[in-house]
Design a protein around this motif. Structure first.
Motif, PDB file in Angstrom:
ATOM      1  N   ASN A   1     -99.878  48.108 -85.571  1.00  0.00           N
ATOM      2  CA  ASN A   1    -100.739  48.101 -85.179  1.00  0.00           C
ATOM      3  C   ASN A   1    -101.157  48.507 -83.811  1.00  0.00           C
ATOM      4  OD1 ASN A   1    -102.910  47.531 -87.614  1.00  0.00           O
ATOM      5  ND2 ASN A   1    -101.074  45.147 -86.601  1.00  0.00           N
TER       6      ASN A   1
ATOM      7  N   ARG B   1    -101.446  52.655 -84.695  1.00  0.00           N
ATOM      8  CA  ARG B   1    -103.279  53.355 -84.844  1.00  0.00           C
ATOM      9  C   ARG B   1    -103.632  52.795 -83.687  1.00  0.00           C
ATOM     10  NH1 ARG B   1    -105.072  48.503 -88.471  1.00  0.00           N
ATOM     11  NH2 ARG B   1    -106.718  49.315 -88.092  1.00  0.00           N
TER      12      ARG B   1
ATOM     13  N   ALA C   1    -105.036  57.360 -83.766  1.00  0.00           N
ATOM     14  CA  ALA C   1    -105.237  56.637 -84.677  1.00  0.00           C
ATOM     15  C   ALA C   1    -105.180  58.144 -85.658  1.00  0.00           C
ATOM     16  CB  ALA C   1    -106.307  56.478 -85.319  1.00  0.00           C
TER      17      ALA C   1
END
Length: 467
Positions: A62, A66, A340
């Motif tokens: 995360n 990302r 991302a």
């Protein structure tokens, strides 16, 4: 953008904006205006972590993947810990560092003069506060920190360990750790890393090289993760316990089948051991945020080599096959790189220090890596390794000869010291099930790849000779 161009931009005044080339989420390359400045640089280097496993680490996924660039085609030319780490430190292939194996790896690196030409030396000269926390090189037995490092906390006398180990500290003193829960090495190293970050003056850029032992076997989890349920499905691929290995080298043909339950148990412990690394990454990011430095932190997460989970009946590394040479790699640099995004170019371990130096505006010595944040592209790269004991199923070890080869996104060609050759076409055979080196229709491809191999694998590994 090549390394020379990046070095030129390093001398532009900080108040001036410049054009740099960055990848877009679609994989294309475009120019954007940014304000140059020297970022904090943090490398998270895991040990024997296989591709695809960054998803096991929620904070890494995360907060890095990302929010940065993922490199699905990141690979290593020599799938062995010490040669790979030597390349990550210097930007050189194994044939240039002369570090071919884990045996006497650090002494070879030191005796070849490589400690004077690492990324830490480059960054220290450029004004960075440098720190290594964790694993340096196999069999490191130095009595003081190597050149270029300001802060030092490394494993001594072993490959690394989860418990019962010693760390050489900045002052040259040894600290021993036992088998109590607070001695778990990933947690200890995390505390040293946080201390390094917090003790660095706010107006000085830092370089942290954080290298825990996980998930290297025996993949011992932290106490809190010992009984953590594994979410992993049983490992199953067409090349797992390959039934027909008659076209493989003779050393593979002698391997027994791998225990599927053993592989799955090992994978479960790798997953558990990586949770402590993930918490360490989360803590490092928290500290950088508290220091108001996260926005200008170049954060790189990668592994030194991949790992075989029973493909072609092989467990571990030391081989030229895809699962051993492909590694996880993600880079985050907020406001400098897109979030991302996916970059499908070939990215090598020896590109990491060159990329770091370009971002830090640091001058390097001679290197063979490339700046991953530039626009260059590789068609392929050399594969090279000295002879080694390669692990198979049920604790079996066989001698794998030295080899030279060439790898591209389409093909894998390898020639071993005993003359055996292999050739795989990933477009038709992504699992390396059919060796095509003797296929007449592949003669021109083989000739071309063999020529590239001979030119690039120079000097060849010990014990290897071309006819």
């Amino acid at each position: 953008m090549n390394v020379r161009r990046s070095a030129l931009l390093a001398f532009v005044a900080l108040a001036v904006t410049v054009l740099v080339v960055i990848p877009t989420p679609s994989g294309a390359w475009t120019q954007t205006v940014v304000r140059p400045g020297r970022p904090d640089i943090i490398v998270i280097l895991t040990d024997d972590e296989r591709r695809g496993t960054l998803r096991w680490m929620p904070s890494v996924w995360n907060q890095v993947v990302r929010r940065g660039i993922r490199y699905p085609n990141a690979m290593v030319p020599t799938s062995v810990c010490c040669p790979s780490r030597a390349s990550i430190l210097t930007g050189l292939f194994a044939h240039s560092t002369t570090v071919w194996s884990n045996l006497n790896g650090w002494r070879t690196f030191r005796n070849a003069g490589m400690q004077r030409r690492t990324v830490a030396v480059w960054l220290r000269r450029a004004g960075y506060r440098t720190g290594l926390v964790g694993k340096y090189l196999n069999e490191f037995r130095g009595s003081r920190k190597p050149r270029g490092w300001r802060v030092w906390h490394s494993f001594v006398g072993s490959n690394g360990s989860y418990y019962d180990y010693q760390l050489l500290n900045t002052s040259g003193s040894l600290t021993s750790y036992g088998s109590a829960p607070p001695d778990y090495s990933t947690s200890v190293l995390r505390r040293y890393a946080v201390r390094f970050l917090r003790s660095t003056p706010a107006d000085r850029p830092l370089f942290l090289y954080f290298a825990p032992f996980a998930p290297h076997g025996p993949s011992t989890p932290a106490p809190r993760d010992t009984f953590l349920p594994s979410p992993l499905a049983p490992f199953s691929r067409p090349d797992f316990n390959e039934s027909d290995v008659s076209d493989k080298p003779i050393w593979i043909r002698s391997l027994p089948l791998v225990s599927r339950s053993g592989v799955d148990a090992s994978r479960g412990n790798e997953y558990r051991s990586l949770q402590a690394v993930d918490r360490a990454v989360h803590r490092i990011i928290q500290v950088q945020k508290a220091r108001s430095r996260l926005g200008n932190t170049l954060l790189i997460v990668l592994s030194d080599n991949g790992e075989m989970w029973g493909e072609h009946r092989i467990v571990g590394k030391f081989v030229p096959y895809d699962s051993a040479t492909r590694v996880p790699l993600a880079i985050r640099w907020t406001k400098r790189l897109p979030a991302a995004a996916t970059d499908r170019r070939i990215a090598l371990n020896l590109d990491i220090p060159v990329t770091i130096a370009a971002a830090a505006h640091a001058t390097t010595g001679p290197v063979e890596g490339r700046n991953l944040l530039g626009g260059g592209r590789r068609a392929g790269f050399v594969l090279e390794a000295a002879a080694a004991q390669s692990p198979g199923g049920n604790g079996t070890n066989v001698t794998r000869p030295a080899y030279c080869g060439w790898r591209s996104l389409r093909y894998l060609y390898v020639r071993y010291a005993n003359g055996w050759e292999e050739l795989y076409d990933y477009a038709r055979d992504p699992y390396e099930l059919t060796d095509r080196h003797a296929d007449p229709s592949m003669a021109d491809v083989k000739r071309h790849l063999r020529r590239k191999t001979r030119l690039a694998c120079d000097p060849p590994p010990p014990g290897y000779n071309w006819p």
